[in-house]
Scaffold this motif. Sequence first.
Motif, short mmCIF file in Angstrom:
data_model
loop_
_atom_site.label_atom_id
_atom_site.label_comp_id
_atom_site.label_asym_id
_atom_site.label_seq_id
_atom_site.Cartn_x
_atom_site.Cartn_y
_atom_site.Cartn_z
N GLY A 281 7.30 105.77 -86.39
CA GLY A 281 8.56 105.06 -86.50
C GLY A 281 8.47 104.10 -87.66
O GLY A 281 8.00 104.45 -88.74
N ASN A 282 8.94 102.91 -87.46
CA ASN A 282 8.80 101.89 -88.50
C ASN A 282 8.29 100.60 -87.88
O ASN A 282 9.01 99.64 -87.67
CB ASN A 282 10.11 101.68 -89.26
N TYR A 283 7.01 100.58 -87.60
CA TYR A 283 6.39 99.42 -86.97
C TYR A 283 6.49 98.19 -87.86
O TYR A 283 6.43 98.28 -89.09
CB TYR A 283 4.91 99.67 -86.70
N SER A 284 6.57 97.03 -87.21
CA SER A 284 6.41 95.79 -87.96
C SER A 284 4.92 95.56 -88.19
O SER A 284 4.06 96.13 -87.51
CB SER A 284 6.98 94.61 -87.16
N ALA A 285 4.63 94.70 -89.16
CA ALA A 285 3.23 94.39 -89.45
C ALA A 285 2.56 93.75 -88.24
O ALA A 285 1.37 93.95 -87.99
CB ALA A 285 3.13 93.47 -90.66
N LEU A 286 3.31 92.97 -87.47
CA LEU A 286 2.73 92.34 -86.29
C LEU A 286 2.41 93.38 -85.22
O LEU A 286 1.34 93.34 -84.61
CB LEU A 286 3.69 91.29 -85.73
N GLU A 287 3.32 94.32 -85.01
CA GLU A 287 3.06 95.39 -84.04
C GLU A 287 1.83 96.20 -84.46
O GLU A 287 0.99 96.55 -83.63
CB GLU A 287 4.27 96.31 -83.92
N SER A 288 1.73 96.48 -85.74
CA SER A 288 0.59 97.26 -86.23
C SER A 288 -0.72 96.51 -86.05
O SER A 288 -1.76 97.11 -85.78
CB SER A 288 0.79 97.63 -87.71
#
Length: 553
Positions: A281-288
Amino acid sequence: MYGIEAAANYYYSTTAANLSLAQAASLVAIVNNPVKFQLDKPDSETNGVANGFEANHVRRDYILDRMLEFKKITKEEHDAAIAEPVSPAITEPSTGCQTAGNAAYFCDYVTHILQNDPAFGESADERFLNFRRGGYDVYTTLDLDLQAAAQQAIDQNVPYTFPGWDVGAVISSVQVGTGRVLAMAQNKHYSQDPAVVAGRADYTGINYNTDYDYGGSSGFQPGSSYKVFTLAEWLATGHSYSERVDSRRKSNWGAFRDSCLGTQIADPGWNPRNDAGEAGGNYSALESTIGSINTGFLGMAKLLDQCHIAEKAQAFGVHRADGDPLVQFPSAVLGINEVAPLSMATAFAGIANNGLACTPIAIDRIVDRDGNEVPVPKSTCTQAVSPEVAAGMHYGLRRVMTSGTGSQSNGALAPWAPAIGKTGTTDGAKDTWMVGASTSVATAAAVVSVTGDANQRGLYFDSGQAATARHRMWPMVMSVANAKYGGGTFTEDGPGAVAPRSGDFESYSPPAPSTPPAQPGPPAAPVPADIGRDGLSDLGGRATNGPNDPVGR
């Protein structure tokens, strides 16, 4: 046997300064013919206890006679020495790091420093002679409490051998702000004797915690724990945790910018997956960061410079254990460079120290036989990232510990103190890492495949699953560190940007969704002005990791 000090210790259980005149002359006699005049063969028929070590005695008295002849001693001193029997008191030397107990590998590291560092001589030969003849008292940085905890953590959780698997376990701890190496342990008995090591999987002379030049190991892939350097570059160039990137799984990652070596092209068909099989998908940097999403970090790296990511790693003291330059392939983002556990502990100590990275040291002071201080290598501290960027790193890495892949280690701390951290698992769970720090101590704990492969998720020790042994070892050491050194509050800044945007800042624009041909109808509703900080909406979904690459977490 090297030098009069060692000879005095061995033959007479004393120091060179405390030898009697007769004892000193007996030792000098040995130099003329070490086999004929040696004093450690009591059963010798020509020079043993039965005849009063006659061969040595005769040679000793000759030396005393000459000393009197040349007026080096008085008649009274001569006669008293002649009257003294030759009576050695053999003390087997406590030499070699095998006598250092659970600190043998740390001892081995110190001996390599003494033999490698230019502070102890300009040439290798000079350093070796100084090391063997110097009569040094070496005071090291080792913390006996942490060392005991590190060895206990390994002994309770990882066996020294395992059927069908060349298993290794390592722990290195470094003090934040000083670079002092506090602990170094592994799951092997130490020996440099080839006859002992041969055919014994529980013995080795190789120090798995250090670089090749300081112990013989070529290092291990740190997996996702290496992602912290991509995170450092991400934040330093003005990106934020709330930004989203293209983190879909794909086999056409294409070109990655590299201002040092030229554009890096991902191999066609390279299709890295994520550890838990997330679909993309398009994860945020924090989620990653919290979830250790491989494809998320690759999406971040697509907007960065591979050279600058490697430079961030180097600024924190990370380098390949074999001495070669860090590779900068796209897959390097996921931790394929083989590095020493000590390097990773050193790096996290620098992150915890508000971005001020200090080179590791193992020697506090050295005193020579005359009581003089010998200069020792000092830790050099440099600002790897700004304090603001370090605060941004703390923001994400704290959340790795409280709600992400490091939560198992975080929850086992007793006493508890705030911690930053990152896990790492290489492809096929061959190597598993937990690296983290309080504001006082940083520790790297890993279970590795010394040679060959083994999927740790399918293997179990007496203590539990092999893949989770890191989460049992790391908190055992850090709990002792918290009790002894304490732990403060980290500076934190996020989820917004913590640094100005750099000149080569790039952002991600998601592709427009495909739509069917337009149909007559009412006009489209206006797009809301507040769609998000970066003009991106959450497309949802989660991103997956291909052959021969670390799989995250």
